[in-house]
Scaffold this motif. Structure first.
Motif, PDB file in Angstrom:
ATOM      1  N   ALA A   1       0.066   2.150 -15.450  1.00  0.00           N
ATOM      2  CA  ALA A   1       0.112   0.790 -14.895  1.00  0.00           C
ATOM      3  C   ALA A   1       1.547   0.363 -14.586  1.00  0.00           C
ATOM      4  O   ALA A   1       1.805  -0.293 -13.572  1.00  0.00           O
ATOM      5  CB  ALA A   1      -0.530  -0.195 -15.863  1.00  0.00           C
ATOM      6  N   LEU A   2       2.485   0.754 -15.432  1.00  0.00           N
ATOM      7  CA  LEU A   2       3.884   0.415 -15.205  1.00  0.00           C
ATOM      8  C   LEU A   2       4.427   1.113 -13.963  1.00  0.00           C
ATOM      9  O   LEU A   2       5.137   0.514 -13.157  1.00  0.00           O
ATOM     10  CB  LEU A   2       4.728   0.791 -16.428  1.00  0.00           C
ATOM     11  N   VAL A   3       4.058   2.370 -13.784  1.00  0.00           N
ATOM     12  CA  VAL A   3       4.538   3.124 -12.625  1.00  0.00           C
ATOM     13  C   VAL A   3       3.961   2.552 -11.333  1.00  0.00           C
ATOM     14  O   VAL A   3       4.680   2.369 -10.342  1.00  0.00           O
ATOM     15  CB  VAL A   3       4.180   4.621 -12.772  1.00  0.00           C
ATOM     16  N   LEU A   4       2.686   2.237 -11.332  1.00  0.00           N
ATOM     17  CA  LEU A   4       2.062   1.676 -10.129  1.00  0.00           C
ATOM     18  C   LEU A   4       2.649   0.299  -9.797  1.00  0.00           C
ATOM     19  O   LEU A   4       2.930   0.007  -8.631  1.00  0.00           O
ATOM     20  CB  LEU A   4       0.550   1.585 -10.313  1.00  0.00           C
ATOM     21  N   ALA A   5       2.849  -0.528 -10.812  1.00  0.00           N
ATOM     22  CA  ALA A   5       3.434  -1.851 -10.571  1.00  0.00           C
ATOM     23  C   ALA A   5       4.873  -1.744 -10.078  1.00  0.00           C
ATOM     24  O   ALA A   5       5.293  -2.502  -9.198  1.00  0.00           O
ATOM     25  CB  ALA A   5       3.372  -2.682 -11.850  1.00  0.00           C
ATOM     26  N   THR A   6       5.625  -0.795 -10.615  1.00  0.00           N
ATOM     27  CA  THR A   6       7.002  -0.600 -10.172  1.00  0.00           C
ATOM     28  C   THR A   6       7.048  -0.117  -8.728  1.00  0.00           C
ATOM     29  O   THR A   6       7.902  -0.553  -7.949  1.00  0.00           O
ATOM     30  CB  THR A   6       7.721   0.403 -11.093  1.00  0.00           C
ATOM     31  N   GLY A   7       6.131   0.763  -8.360  1.00  0.00           N
ATOM     32  CA  GLY A   7       6.086   1.241  -6.978  1.00  0.00           C
ATOM     33  C   GLY A   7       5.781   0.127  -5.990  1.00  0.00           C
ATOM     34  O   GLY A   7       6.429   0.009  -4.945  1.00  0.00           O
ATOM     35  N   ILE A   8       4.833  -0.709  -6.331  1.00  0.00           N
ATOM     36  CA  ILE A   8       4.475  -1.824  -5.452  1.00  0.00           C
ATOM     37  C   ILE A   8       5.596  -2.846  -5.373  1.00  0.00           C
ATOM     38  O   ILE A   8       5.978  -3.296  -4.288  1.00  0.00           O
ATOM     39  CB  ILE A   8       3.162  -2.482  -5.937  1.00  0.00           C
ATOM     40  N   ALA A   9       6.165  -3.211  -6.533  1.00  0.00           N
ATOM     41  CA  ALA A   9       7.244  -4.204  -6.539  1.00  0.00           C
ATOM     42  C   ALA A   9       8.473  -3.686  -5.803  1.00  0.00           C
ATOM     43  O   ALA A   9       9.130  -4.435  -5.066  1.00  0.00           O
ATOM     44  CB  ALA A   9       7.604  -4.566  -7.977  1.00  0.00           C
ATOM     45  N   GLY A  10       8.780  -2.412  -5.974  1.00  0.00           N
ATOM     46  CA  GLY A  10       9.920  -1.835  -5.269  1.00  0.00           C
ATOM     47  C   GLY A  10       9.711  -1.825  -3.763  1.00  0.00           C
ATOM     48  O   GLY A  10      10.636  -2.103  -2.996  1.00  0.00           O
TER      49      GLY A  10
ATOM     50  N   VAL B   1       0.842  -1.203   0.000  1.00  0.00           N
ATOM     51  CA  VAL B   1       0.000   0.000   0.000  1.00  0.00           C
ATOM     52  C   VAL B   1       0.878   1.254   0.000  1.00  0.00           C
ATOM     53  O   VAL B   1       0.591   2.228  -0.707  1.00  0.00           O
ATOM     54  CB  VAL B   1      -0.970  -0.024   1.206  1.00  0.00           C
ATOM     55  N   LEU B   2       1.956   1.226   0.770  1.00  0.00           N
ATOM     56  CA  LEU B   2       2.880   2.361   0.797  1.00  0.00           C
ATOM     57  C   LEU B   2       3.494   2.588  -0.582  1.00  0.00           C
ATOM     58  O   LEU B   2       3.586   3.735  -1.058  1.00  0.00           O
ATOM     59  CB  LEU B   2       3.968   2.119   1.836  1.00  0.00           C
ATOM     60  N   GLY B   3       3.904   1.529  -1.261  1.00  0.00           N
ATOM     61  CA  GLY B   3       4.443   1.652  -2.609  1.00  0.00           C
ATOM     62  C   GLY B   3       3.416   2.176  -3.594  1.00  0.00           C
ATOM     63  O   GLY B   3       3.731   2.991  -4.467  1.00  0.00           O
ATOM     64  N   LEU B   4       2.179   1.735  -3.444  1.00  0.00           N
ATOM     65  CA  LEU B   4       1.103   2.219  -4.310  1.00  0.00           C
ATOM     66  C   LEU B   4       0.858   3.703  -4.091  1.00  0.00           C
ATOM     67  O   LEU B   4       0.696   4.467  -5.048  1.00  0.00           O
ATOM     68  CB  LEU B   4      -0.166   1.416  -4.043  1.00  0.00           C
ATOM     69  N   VAL B   5       0.862   4.134  -2.853  1.00  0.00           N
ATOM     70  CA  VAL B   5       0.647   5.551  -2.542  1.00  0.00           C
ATOM     71  C   VAL B   5       1.796   6.405  -3.076  1.00  0.00           C
ATOM     72  O   VAL B   5       1.570   7.478  -3.655  1.00  0.00           O
ATOM     73  CB  VAL B   5       0.464   5.747  -1.018  1.00  0.00           C
ATOM     74  N   LEU B   6       3.028   5.931  -2.915  1.00  0.00           N
ATOM     75  CA  LEU B   6       4.169   6.695  -3.422  1.00  0.00           C
ATOM     76  C   LEU B   6       4.145   6.779  -4.949  1.00  0.00           C
ATOM     77  O   LEU B   6       4.431   7.838  -5.517  1.00  0.00           O
ATOM     78  CB  LEU B   6       5.473   6.056  -2.951  1.00  0.00           C
ATOM     79  N   ALA B   7       3.807   5.692  -5.612  1.00  0.00           N
ATOM     80  CA  ALA B   7       3.728   5.702  -7.074  1.00  0.00           C
ATOM     81  C   ALA B   7       2.592   6.606  -7.545  1.00  0.00           C
ATOM     82  O   ALA B   7       2.742   7.344  -8.530  1.00  0.00           O
ATOM     83  CB  ALA B   7       3.540   4.291  -7.602  1.00  0.00           C
ATOM     84  N   TRP B   8       1.472   6.572  -6.859  1.00  0.00           N
ATOM     85  CA  TRP B   8       0.351   7.441  -7.217  1.00  0.00           C
ATOM     86  C   TRP B   8       0.727   8.914  -7.039  1.00  0.00           C
ATOM     87  O   TRP B   8       0.397   9.748  -7.885  1.00  0.00           O
ATOM     88  CB  TRP B   8      -0.872   7.096  -6.362  1.00  0.00           C
ATOM     89  N   ALA B   9       1.433   9.224  -5.956  1.00  0.00           N
ATOM     90  CA  ALA B   9       1.868  10.609  -5.737  1.00  0.00           C
ATOM     91  C   ALA B   9       2.841  11.049  -6.822  1.00  0.00           C
ATOM     92  O   ALA B   9       2.784  12.201  -7.291  1.00  0.00           O
ATOM     93  CB  ALA B   9       2.508  10.739  -4.361  1.00  0.00           C
ATOM     94  N   ALA B  10       3.725  10.162  -7.241  1.00  0.00           N
ATOM     95  CA  ALA B  10       4.648  10.498  -8.321  1.00  0.00           C
ATOM     96  C   ALA B  10       3.890  10.728  -9.624  1.00  0.00           C
ATOM     97  O   ALA B  10       4.234  11.635 -10.396  1.00  0.00           O
ATOM     98  CB  ALA B  10       5.680   9.392  -8.493  1.00  0.00           C
ATOM     99  N   LEU B  11       2.866   9.930  -9.870  1.00  0.00           N
ATOM    100  CA  LEU B  11       2.062  10.129 -11.076  1.00  0.00           C
ATOM    101  C   LEU B  11       1.323  11.456 -11.046  1.00  0.00           C
ATOM    102  O   LEU B  11       1.186  12.119 -12.077  1.00  0.00           O
ATOM    103  CB  LEU B  11       1.062   8.983 -11.239  1.00  0.00           C
ATOM    104  N   GLN B  12       0.831  11.850  -9.906  1.00  0.00           N
ATOM    105  CA  GLN B  12       0.122  13.115  -9.802  1.00  0.00           C
ATOM    106  C   GLN B  12       1.061  14.295 -10.023  1.00  0.00           C
ATOM    107  O   GLN B  12       0.679  15.298 -10.622  1.00  0.00           O
ATOM    108  CB  GLN B  12      -0.557  13.237  -8.431  1.00  0.00           C
ATOM    109  N   ARG B  13       2.259  14.164  -9.535  1.00  0.00           N
ATOM    110  CA  ARG B  13       3.214  15.276  -9.586  1.00  0.00           C
ATOM    111  C   ARG B  13       4.008  15.317 -10.886  1.00  0.00           C
ATOM    112  O   ARG B  13       4.298  16.388 -11.394  1.00  0.00           O
ATOM    113  CB  ARG B  13       4.164  15.124  -8.405  1.00  0.00           C
ATOM    114  N   LEU B  14       4.375  14.150 -11.416  1.00  0.00           N
ATOM    115  CA  LEU B  14       5.283  14.078 -12.564  1.00  0.00           C
ATOM    116  C   LEU B  14       4.718  13.252 -13.711  1.00  0.00           C
ATOM    117  O   LEU B  14       5.453  12.539 -14.391  1.00  0.00           O
ATOM    118  CB  LEU B  14       6.618  13.466 -12.117  1.00  0.00           C
TER     119      LEU B  14
END
Length: 89
Positions: A31-40, A10-23
């Protein structure tokens, strides 16, 4: 341990979502960004948990956040055009 992994995901998903909103203009497909955030985050949690042992929730979440942010940052593209200066001969 299941809740720790779920919290890291969930933390990775939130960080990836925040990055998508900002950048969003500098990142590839959502989908690639969200999956990368969760996997990382899951990988960071695994590494931190393996290094420190069980019973360390906060350091494991910090490790998950760090690796997740680093993984998503690897997807960033340059902001503008790359300007190459020609070197005079």
């Amino acid at each position: 341990m299941i809740l720790e992994a779920l919290g890291s995901a969930v933390l990775g998903l939130v960080l990836a979502w925040a990055a998508l909103q900002r950048l969003s203009h500098r990142l590839p497909v959502r989908a690639l960004v969200l999956a990368t955030g969760i996997a990382g985050a899951l990988f960071g949690d695994f590494v931190t948990h393996s290094a420190l042992g069980s019973g360390t929730l906060l350091p494991s979440l910090i490790g998950a956040a760090v690796v997740s942010a680093a993984s998503v940052s690897l997807l960033l593209r340059p902001a503008g055009r790359l300007r190459r200066r020609s070197v005079p001969a």
